[in-house]
Each structure stands twice: as C-alpha cells, then as structure tokens.
Design an enzyme around this catalytic site. Structure first.
Site, PDB file in Angstrom:
ATOM      1  N   LYS A  42     -77.121  83.000  12.433  1.00 29.93           N
ATOM      2  CA  LYS A  42     -76.172  83.869  13.142  1.00 29.93           C
ATOM      3  C   LYS A  42     -75.606  83.160  14.384  1.00 29.93           C
ATOM      4  O   LYS A  42     -74.438  83.361  14.741  1.00 29.93           O
ATOM      5  CB  LYS A  42     -76.844  85.183  13.548  1.00 29.93           C
ATOM      6  CG  LYS A  42     -77.134  86.119  12.381  1.00 29.93           C
ATOM      7  CD  LYS A  42     -75.863  86.611  11.702  1.00 29.93           C
ATOM      8  CE  LYS A  42     -76.171  87.729  10.704  1.00 29.93           C
ATOM      9  NZ  LYS A  42     -74.965  88.140   9.954  1.00 29.93           N
ATOM     10  N   TYR A  53     -87.080  87.706  12.159  1.00 31.81           N
ATOM     11  CA  TYR A  53     -85.715  87.319  11.767  1.00 31.81           C
ATOM     12  C   TYR A  53     -85.605  85.824  11.465  1.00 31.81           C
ATOM     13  O   TYR A  53     -84.768  85.393  10.678  1.00 31.81           O
ATOM     14  CB  TYR A  53     -84.755  87.724  12.888  1.00 31.81           C
ATOM     15  CG  TYR A  53     -83.333  87.984  12.449  1.00 31.81           C
ATOM     16  CD1 TYR A  53     -83.036  88.848  11.407  1.00 31.81           C
ATOM     17  CD2 TYR A  53     -82.266  87.381  13.110  1.00 31.81           C
ATOM     18  CE1 TYR A  53     -81.732  89.104  11.034  1.00 31.81           C
ATOM     19  CE2 TYR A  53     -80.963  87.633  12.741  1.00 31.81           C
ATOM     20  CZ  TYR A  53     -80.702  88.499  11.705  1.00 31.81           C
ATOM     21  OH  TYR A  53     -79.402  88.744  11.340  1.00 31.81           O
TER      22      TYR A  53
END
Length: 255
Positions: A161, A154
């Site tokens: 995020k 990720y």
C-alpha cells in the site's frame, strides 16, 4: 439525469460482493448519473451476478491486471461499450497468505513481488490501459489503507500500500499535463472480501472501536463509496496526488 457524475463514463474494478467498496462506488456513481462499466477477475460470472443488484445494468469485462494481453485489449472493449472514459476506480489488492498474518520476516520475495504487482504496480498498468480513452482528461481513484503505520497482521500489504500511495503521486505528476488527476481514498477497516482474507483482521479493526472520533461502522462501505464518487466528480478539479481519509478520523489521533 442530474447528479454530480451526470454524463460521465466510469470504469470500476473490484466488485466482488455487495459488501465491496467498489460495489457501493458503482451504485452511487449510477445514482449520480454516470454510466458504469465493471471489470472482474478471476470470476467474471460472480461479478455479473452482483452487478444485477445495481440500479442499472453494467457490462462486465474480464481483466487480470497482471496480464498484458488483458490490459492491451481493455481500451478497445471499453470503447465499444462506452466510447470514452472520464474516470477509473482501482479497487484491487492481493497478497499471498504467506505475506500476511504475522509472517513478515519469513515471507519469500516471490510473494512480496505478487503483492506489489497486484496491489501497487497495477494502478499504473490500469491507468495507462485506460489513458487512450481519457482524451479530455479524467479522474483516477484508488483505495489504500493508511501506509504510514505498521498494522497488526497486515504485514506485506503495508509496504504494498505504501508503494500504491507513492505510485499515485507519480501518476499525478506525469499525467497532470493531460488533465488526468490521480487520488486515493484511505478507508477505515470494512468487513469486505479483502478483509476476510487477512488472518487476525478483527485485532486490527478493533483499533477503531477505541480510537475513532467519529463512530465507525465496519459493515457500512457507503461513506467510502461517497468519497470515491466525490473524487470522480468535477468538485475536486485541481486536487491530485492526494490521499483523502475516510476512516472516522483515526489517522490524526495521537495517544
């Protein structure tokens, strides 16, 4: 029409495919009585085609959340269509390929800046662009992927995020006096367009096969869509700056 969103007017970003969380949020919102308007980028025609599968017609507006001209004209375009807004769904995230897939330590700042601009700062940009239409207050709902942890593959979407989650809290703080709530849904992994852009996504998603207390179905975005609709409704009137997990319970599991 009855439903928990009866009479509400909702703007929804991020409808790219029928598998998109945003598509299911739009579908459920319409079924719950809302009028829905969609935004799309970079291919509004693709979103228009997918929008035909919704229960009711929905207008599509082109919106690049990094384009000031697009943001400045948004309120007028939505006002012409709906008059006002009661809710906004931020379902937007992007990181260049060199910011994903195991390249964390070598990603150039330009790519990191793009990921943060599109995925986090845009929550503030979109909210402020829509704020003139929420004179009676409203609900802003965004989508995150639990930023408490470092996930395989990720990479820089993780810090992006985390920035999104912090941004949501500050928006909640600063717009509370105007009765505007801002909350996030932290969803488990779903086989969406966004997921397909992450190299090695299946390795990340496999965690849910072993650690989720509730059975998790990667092909079913509806539970996440239901969470979005719930936060758009009046059933969470005093909840803001919150992150609701719709992830089968993985977020609370230890060993």
């Amino acid at each position: 029409m009855s439903g928990i969103l009866a009479g509400k007017r909702i703007l929804i970003t991020g409808v790219l495919m029928e598998s998109s969380i945003a598509f299911h949020a739009a579908k459920l919102a319409q079924e719950q009585g809302a009028e829905v308007i969609l935004t799309a980028f970079p291919r509004p025609t693709l979103t228009e085609r997918i929008a035909r599968k919704l229960p009711k017609p929905a207008k599509v507006i082109e919106l690049d959340v990094t384009n000031e001209e697009h943001l400045n004209r948004l309120a007028d375009l939505v006002r012409d269509e709906l008059g006002s807004l009661d809710g906004v769904v931020h379902s937007i995230g992007f990181a260049p390929q060199d910011a994903l897939g195991g390249n964390f330590l070598n990603t150039p700042f330009e790519s990191v800046a793009t990921a943060v601009h599109v995925s986090a700062f845009s929550l503030k940009s979109l909210t402020m662009a829509c704020l003139p239409l929420m004179q009676e207050g409203g609900s802003v709902v965004g989508l995150t992927f639990d930023a408490q942890f470092a996930w395989p593959q990720y990479d820089w979407m993780g810090p992006a995020k985390a920035a999104l989650e912090a941004t949501s809290r500050y928006i909640a703080r600063d717009l509370g006096k105007q009765n505007v709530r801002c909350n996030l849904i932290s969803a488990g992994p779903l086989a969406s367009m966004a997921a397909k852009s992450i190299p090695g996504f299946s390795e990340l998603a496999d965690v849910w096969n072993h650690r989720s207390p509730l059975e998790w179905d990667m092909s079913d975005p509806e539970p996440t869509g239901r969470g979005v609709v719930a936060l758009l409704s009046d059933w969470f009137p005093k909840t803001t700056g919150e992150i609701i997990h719709v992830d089968g319970g993985v977020h609370m599991m230890g060993a």
